[in-house]
Design an enzyme around this catalytic site. Structure first.
Site, PDB file in Angstrom:
ATOM      1  N   ARG A 172       0.721  -1.239  -0.163  1.00 41.54           N
ATOM      2  CA  ARG A 172      -0.020  -0.057   0.028  1.00 41.54           C
ATOM      3  C   ARG A 172       0.849   1.196  -0.004  1.00 41.54           C
ATOM      4  NH1 ARG A 172      -2.230  -4.146   3.366  1.00 41.54           N
ATOM      5  NH2 ARG A 172      -4.345  -4.474   2.683  1.00 41.54           N
ATOM      6  N   HIS A 231      -1.016  -2.533  -4.497  1.00 43.41           N
ATOM      7  CA  HIS A 231      -0.474  -3.278  -5.716  1.00 43.41           C
ATOM      8  C   HIS A 231      -0.428  -2.897  -7.039  1.00 43.41           C
ATOM      9  CE1 HIS A 231       0.050  -6.381  -2.550  1.00 43.41           C
ATOM     10  NE2 HIS A 231      -1.154  -6.963  -2.739  1.00 43.41           N
ATOM     11  N   HIS A 273       2.355 -12.974  -5.460  1.00 40.56           N
ATOM     12  CA  HIS A 273       1.169 -13.158  -4.508  1.00 40.56           C
ATOM     13  C   HIS A 273       0.421 -14.436  -4.657  1.00 40.56           C
ATOM     14  CE1 HIS A 273      -2.136 -11.771  -2.318  1.00 40.56           C
ATOM     15  NE2 HIS A 273      -1.470 -10.378  -2.033  1.00 40.56           N
ATOM     16  N   ASP A 289      -2.360  -9.482   8.624  1.00 34.69           N
ATOM     17  CA  ASP A 289      -2.080  -9.034   7.290  1.00 34.69           C
ATOM     18  C   ASP A 289      -1.101  -7.765   7.396  1.00 34.69           C
ATOM     19  OD1 ASP A 289      -1.919  -8.263   4.436  1.00 34.69           O
ATOM     20  OD2 ASP A 289      -4.041  -7.249   4.753  1.00 34.69           O
ATOM     21  N   GLU A 324       4.706 -12.717   0.990  1.00 32.14           N
ATOM     22  CA  GLU A 324       5.231 -11.958   0.028  1.00 32.14           C
ATOM     23  C   GLU A 324       6.129 -11.125   0.434  1.00 32.14           C
ATOM     24  OE1 GLU A 324       1.497  -9.286  -0.860  1.00 32.14           O
ATOM     25  OE2 GLU A 324       0.670 -10.635   0.604  1.00 32.14           O
TER      26      GLU A 324
END
Length: 359
Positions: free
Chosen positions: A90, A115, A186, A258, A324
């Protein structure tokens, strides 16, 4: 797909298409030592990844779709198995400044650009420059101004399946104007097989003493915080489900995990161990190795069973794990974080390795 010792490949014809005048196709790679992967040049997506368990039985362990139409029409989740960029993760308010010039990006995640924006590197057709039994070479040129980013950027990306059952990704990028580049992969992994239950009983290790807390819209505060005495301490192996719903502000902001962890790096540029995940029933283990300073662990908290994977099974909440490797979120607006700036004459390079074994 029930566990068995057979690999059932998707048909290449299901991926014959074109977009923006460029041909889309499906390619099959083999490690030569038991792993088979199918990829498409639409977004560099990993569509299938067949890996044996401790008894030698195979499952396809990535979430994906059975034909290109579902990817093109985004029938459930956009970021399945793809490369993400120009900027993985982000950027706050879709804005950053380079040399006193402000750039504005599409906002596609609350108040953030995520992304790469509305049409990132996941949504373009990559050129296939070379393909062999275990390796495929991609390239793509992103024009100046694409999704608001400055500079014409030339990307190269190589996927290799090694005899050690590693899925190795090597990235390169060059620009003609100062810009920001932060790439990542991803895939959503389910080590039990796509659609076969959740990840809550997986044992996860992350080689990180610290992580980057964020605010209510998932933008880092700038703090680099210790994981000690928090649900973010995976220095020793923990079951993912053990603390994911703890009464913790950070977990509430993300509806679970996350977040970006700050990898314990011993070398400045070398590839080092970042994380591992072990699925007890199958014995499958996936290790993640990288030369990047951060790793984002996402527990697919927002999946809700509203779409099916390629074998017709619903993809439910927390039915897959994404790990990731990248630099930190919102780095263009956080000068204290490792820089993602790429200048003319420089070469962005990154290596990420997913290694598969059993125990």
């Amino acid at each position: 797909m029930n566990a068995n010792n057979k690999i059932e490949l998707l048909k290449a014809e299901a991926f014959d298409a074109s977009l923006d005048g460029k041909k889309i196709a499906l390619y099959t790679l083999e490690s030569g030592n038991g792993i088979t992967m199918q990829v498409t040049n639409f977004g560099g997506r990993v569509v299938t990844l067949w890996v044996p368990d401790k008894a030698g039985n195979y499952e396809d362990i990535v979430v994906g779709y059975e034909n290109i139409d579902r990817y093109l029409n985004n029938t459930g989740e956009r970021f399945l198995g793809c490369v993400v960029g120009r900027y993985a993760n982000r950027i706050a308010n879709g804005k950053f400044t380079i040399d006193n010039v402000e750039y504005t990006l599409p906002v596609n995640n609350a108040t953030n650009s995520l992304h790469g924006g509305l049409k990132g590197l996941d949504s373009v057709v990559w050129d296939v420059d070379k393909v062999s039994g275990n390796e495929i070479h991609f390239s793509y040129t992103s024009p100046d101004g694409e999704e608001g980013y400055p500079g014409t950027v030339k990307y190269k990306m190589v996927y290799t399946l090694t005899p050690d059952n590693e899925f190795k990704i090597a990235y390169e990028a060059e620009t003609d104007k100062a810009t920001h580049v932060n790439l990542s992969h991803h895939s959503y992994f389910n080590l039990k097989g796509e659609g076969n239950g959740d990840i809550l009983d997986y044992m996860l290790t992350i080689n990180a003493d610290k992580y980057t807390p964020y605010n209510e819209v998932n933008i880092p505060t700038g703090e680099i915080a210790s994981v000690k005495d928090t649900p973010f301490d995976f220095l020793t192996s923990y079951r993912i489900g053990e603390r994911i719903d703890n009464d913790n502000e950070q977990l509430k902001f993300g509806a679970g995990y996350d977040h970006n962890w700050v990898i314990n790096k011993e070398m400045k540029d070398g590839v080092e161990f970042a994380a591992s995940v072990y699925e007890p029933s199958s014995g499958r283990v996936m290790e993640v190795w990288t030369d990047q300073p951060g790793i984002q662990f996402y527990a697919s908290n927002w999946f809700d069973g509203s779409f099916n994977g390629k074998y017709g099974k619903p993809i439910n909440r927390r039915a897959a794990i994404a790990l990731e490797t990248q630099k930190y979120p919102d780095t263009p607006n956080k000068p204290e974080f490792p820089s993602t700036r790429l200048n003319p004459g420089e070469v962005y390079k990154q290596t990420c390795i997913y290694k598969f074994l059993t125990k």
